[in-house]
Scaffold this active site. Structure first.
Site, PDB file in Angstrom:
ATOM      1  N   THR A 134       0.818  -1.217   0.000  1.00  0.00           N
ATOM      2  CA  THR A 134       0.000   0.000   0.000  1.00  0.00           C
ATOM      3  C   THR A 134       0.851   1.265   0.000  1.00  0.00           C
ATOM      4  OG1 THR A 134      -1.475   1.274   1.431  1.00  0.00           O
ATOM      5  CG2 THR A 134      -0.095  -0.345   2.520  1.00  0.00           C
ATOM      6  N   ASP A 135       0.292   2.336  -0.539  1.00  0.00           N
ATOM      7  CA  ASP A 135       0.997   3.628  -0.487  1.00  0.00           C
ATOM      8  C   ASP A 135       1.078   4.157   0.944  1.00  0.00           C
ATOM      9  OD1 ASP A 135      -1.691   4.231  -0.158  1.00  0.00           O
ATOM     10  OD2 ASP A 135      -1.716   5.906  -1.575  1.00  0.00           O
ATOM     11  N   GLU A 136       0.291   3.550   1.848  1.00  0.00           N
ATOM     12  CA  GLU A 136       0.308   4.033   3.238  1.00  0.00           C
ATOM     13  C   GLU A 136       1.670   3.819   3.902  1.00  0.00           C
ATOM     14  OE1 GLU A 136      -3.188   3.264   5.577  1.00  0.00           O
ATOM     15  OE2 GLU A 136      -4.402   3.008   3.780  1.00  0.00           O
ATOM     16  N   TYR A 159      -1.167  -0.739  10.942  1.00  0.00           N
ATOM     17  CA  TYR A 159      -1.381  -1.420   9.655  1.00  0.00           C
ATOM     18  C   TYR A 159      -0.231  -1.111   8.689  1.00  0.00           C
ATOM     19  CZ  TYR A 159      -3.026  -1.807   4.803  1.00  0.00           C
ATOM     20  OH  TYR A 159      -3.109  -2.065   3.454  1.00  0.00           O
ATOM     21  N   LYS A 163       2.715  -3.506   7.059  1.00  0.00           N
ATOM     22  CA  LYS A 163       2.888  -3.703   5.614  1.00  0.00           C
ATOM     23  C   LYS A 163       4.315  -3.326   5.197  1.00  0.00           C
ATOM     24  CE  LYS A 163       0.389  -4.806   2.888  1.00  0.00           C
ATOM     25  NZ  LYS A 163       0.096  -6.172   2.381  1.00  0.00           N
TER      26      LYS A 163
HETATM   27  P1  NAD Z   1      -9.198  -7.846   2.311  1.00  0.00           P
HETATM   28  O1  NAD Z   1      -9.161  -7.587   3.772  1.00  0.00           O
HETATM   29  O2  NAD Z   1     -10.472  -7.636   1.563  1.00  0.00           O
HETATM   30  O3  NAD Z   1      -8.717  -9.328   1.996  1.00  0.00           O
HETATM   31  C1  NAD Z   1      -7.643  -9.935   2.659  1.00  0.00           C
HETATM   32  C2  NAD Z   1      -7.767 -11.440   2.446  1.00  0.00           C
HETATM   33  O4  NAD Z   1      -6.654 -12.064   3.070  1.00  0.00           O
HETATM   34  C3  NAD Z   1      -9.030 -12.048   3.072  1.00  0.00           C
HETATM   35  O5  NAD Z   1      -9.627 -12.923   2.152  1.00  0.00           O
HETATM   36  C4  NAD Z   1      -8.501 -12.787   4.284  1.00  0.00           C
HETATM   37  O6  NAD Z   1      -9.287 -13.928   4.619  1.00  0.00           O
HETATM   38  C5  NAD Z   1      -7.114 -13.188   3.798  1.00  0.00           C
HETATM   39  N1  NAD Z   1      -6.172 -13.418   4.903  1.00  0.00           N
HETATM   40  C6  NAD Z   1      -5.964 -12.641   5.977  1.00  0.00           C
HETATM   41  N2  NAD Z   1      -5.017 -13.185   6.772  1.00  0.00           N
HETATM   42  C7  NAD Z   1      -4.607 -14.327   6.154  1.00  0.00           C
HETATM   43  C8  NAD Z   1      -3.647 -15.316   6.459  1.00  0.00           C
HETATM   44  N3  NAD Z   1      -2.898 -15.237   7.557  1.00  0.00           N
HETATM   45  N4  NAD Z   1      -3.482 -16.349   5.599  1.00  0.00           N
HETATM   46  C9  NAD Z   1      -4.238 -16.448   4.480  1.00  0.00           C
HETATM   47  N5  NAD Z   1      -5.173 -15.539   4.148  1.00  0.00           N
HETATM   48  C10 NAD Z   1      -5.356 -14.492   4.968  1.00  0.00           C
HETATM   49  O7  NAD Z   1      -8.025  -6.929   1.723  1.00  0.00           O
HETATM   50  P2  NAD Z   1      -7.912  -6.213   0.310  1.00  0.00           P
HETATM   51  O8  NAD Z   1      -8.527  -4.873   0.420  1.00  0.00           O
HETATM   52  O9  NAD Z   1      -8.337  -7.139  -0.761  1.00  0.00           O
HETATM   53  O10 NAD Z   1      -6.335  -6.001   0.250  1.00  0.00           O
HETATM   54  C11 NAD Z   1      -5.479  -6.973  -0.342  1.00  0.00           C
HETATM   55  C12 NAD Z   1      -4.051  -6.474  -0.275  1.00  0.00           C
HETATM   56  O11 NAD Z   1      -3.936  -5.213  -0.920  1.00  0.00           O
HETATM   57  C13 NAD Z   1      -3.561  -6.257   1.156  1.00  0.00           C
HETATM   58  O12 NAD Z   1      -2.225  -6.691   1.232  1.00  0.00           O
HETATM   59  C14 NAD Z   1      -3.624  -4.774   1.352  1.00  0.00           C
HETATM   60  O13 NAD Z   1      -2.635  -4.340   2.252  1.00  0.00           O
HETATM   61  C15 NAD Z   1      -3.343  -4.260  -0.054  1.00  0.00           C
HETATM   62  N6  NAD Z   1      -3.919  -2.960  -0.369  1.00  0.00           N
HETATM   63  C16 NAD Z   1      -5.258  -2.731  -0.244  1.00  0.00           C
HETATM   64  C17 NAD Z   1      -5.771  -1.485  -0.587  1.00  0.00           C
HETATM   65  C18 NAD Z   1      -7.259  -1.203  -0.499  1.00  0.00           C
HETATM   66  O14 NAD Z   1      -7.655  -0.069  -0.767  1.00  0.00           O
HETATM   67  N7  NAD Z   1      -8.109  -2.157  -0.177  1.00  0.00           N
HETATM   68  C19 NAD Z   1      -4.938  -0.480  -1.033  1.00  0.00           C
HETATM   69  C20 NAD Z   1      -3.584  -0.731  -1.135  1.00  0.00           C
HETATM   70  C21 NAD Z   1      -3.090  -1.989  -0.826  1.00  0.00           C
END
Ligand code: NAD
Length: 379
Positions: A134-136, A159, A163
């Site tokens: 993430t950009d965070e 968080y 990351k």
């Molecule tokens: P989400 O919370 O919707 O999904 C996360 C998934 O990971 C879930 O299905 C959960 O069951 C699974 N999970 C969690 N812990 C686990 C573990 N220990 N083993 C196996 N599976 C596990 O998240 P998202 O929004 O889809 O984000 C996905 C990735 O993208 C993350 O790494 C997040 O940091 C990154 N990200 C998200 C955003 C955003 O806006 N949503 C922006 C930038 C980066």
């Protein structure tokens, strides 16, 4: 698999979550075999996973199980979306963030390396480990400027700190052991199947339930919004064209203050699902009874037709439900990404404008209220 070619079999961790599930479908549509590994936390749902994928219920922290999976399916690439992903939860209870985002990433990297060491030379150089981040991790921006791949990491929340730690481990596994790792960072994603705890779906849910729409602080924190499908296209490009050891950042070129975004959502809902309240004068008019109704709702092709307000009812904007609440501690003021490296090197482009993508997203949530209820039951 060779450089700039597509992997046949991909292990997508966290593929039952919001972004991972979109990526899984895109990869299968491209002809890849996809194995999804997901722990199905409150944020992961079996129903999100494309039926054409092989689903494995398990935790990335379980190195032995992961190694077995990699060997069994002859995996050519790992894309790690598995994470605890909600900042507010990390403030209330950081432990699962440390477990999954740091220790989980560490165990996954260890399993990947053990497997990678067993591969013949060509397959070894074609193998990829993509760490989604993430950009965070870069912290907060002032009113001007943008982050890029060279920006220093200054995470502010548990968080983003977890990351950043995962990203550092991934980088170290490339520098120290030569594992072909690529790290990506992106701005806020939006689109279908995002957990209702996140800003856009939360506002839609609260609005429809007649609850206050909680906006942190003065609402002027700026976020850059990237449609989840565009983000996943970027991840695919990083996977297939990116150089090991490199970082690629993806932005949405759609910066907007939170309060402005919430008002945009309210306007869309006003149009698609007008809110009727009893008229204080008791004399409200039904739709079509006056030719001067400048805000007559325009129907999207997907949204259900609103019932006309009856005499004694009037239409009230959802914006009236906006309620400013105490700011989140350590709340980053502004994020923005300069993604020219991805545009030049990977030929990354976006298909969605925020206005059009947000309307499609609101339509999706209006049509999938049952999905939201199901998902919220698990939280
Ligand atoms: P989400 O919370 O919707 O999904 C996360 C998934 O990971 C879930 O299905 C959960 O069951 C699974 N999970 C969690 N812990 C686990 C573990 N220990 N083993 C196996 N599976 C596990 O998240 P998202 O929004 O889809 O984000 C996905 C990735 O993208 C993350 O790494 C997040 O940091 C990154 N990200 C998200 C955003 C955003 O806006 N949503 C922006 C930038 C980066």
């Amino acid at each position: 698999m060779t450089h700039s070619s597509r992997p046949k079999t991909i292990l997508v961790t966290g593929g039952a979550g919001f972004i991972g599930s979109t990526f899984v479908t895109q990869c299968i549509d491209r002809g890849c075999n996809v194995v999804v590994l997901d722990a199905l936390t409150y944020a992961g749902h079996r129903e999100n996973v494309d039926k054409r994928a092989t689903f494995v219920h398990g935790n990335i922290i379980d190195r032995v199980m992961v190694l077995k999976l990699l060997l069994e399916h002859k995996v050519e690439a790992i894309v790690n979306f598995a994470a605890e992903s909600h900042v507010d939860n990390s403030i209330a209870g950081p432990k699962p963030f440390i477990d999954t985002n740091i220790t989980g990433t560490f165990q996954l990297l260890k399993a990947a390396r053990e497997y990678w060491n067993t591969l013949p030379k060509l397959e070894k150089s074609a193998f990829r480990f993509v760490q989604i981040s993430t950009d965070e991790v870069y912290g907060s921006l002032g009113p001007t400027g943008k982050f890029n791949e060279s920006s220093p990491m200054r995470p502010n929340s548990p968080y983003s700190a977890s990351k950043a730690a995962g990203d550092h481990l991934a980088r170290a596994w490339h520098e120290t052991y030569g594992l072909p790792v690529i790290v990506t960072h992106c701005t806020n994603n939006y689109g279908p199947r995002q957990h209702p705890e996140k800003l856009i779906p939360n506002m839609i849910r609260c609005a429809l339930a007649g609850k206050p729409l909680p906006v942190y602080g003065d609402g002027k924190n700026v976020r850059d919004w990237l449609h989840v499908e565009d983000h996943c296209e970027g991840v695919w490009l990083a996977l297939t064209k990116g150089r090991p050891g490199e970082v690629y950042d993806f932005g949405g070129d759609s910066e907007v203050e939170n309060i402005v975004l919430v008002k945009m959502i309210c306007e869309l809902l006003d149009k698609k699902r007008p809110k009727k309240i009893p008229s204080p004068t008791g004399g409200g008019l039904g739709w079509g009874q006056s030719s001067s109704e400048s805000n007559h709702p325009v129907q999207s092709k997907n949204a259900p037709l609103p019932a006309s307000p009856l005499r004694g009812e009037e239409i009230c904007s959802y914006a009236k439900q906006i309620s400013f609440v105490t700011d989140r501690p350590g709340h980053d003021r502004r994020y923005a990404i300069d993604d020219s490296k991805a545009q030049i090197e990977l030929e990354f482009t976006r298909r969605y404008e925020l206005k059009q993508g947000l309307e499609a997203t609101v339509d999706w949530y209006l049509e999938n209220e049952e999905w939201c209820n199901l998902v919220m039951e698990k939280k």
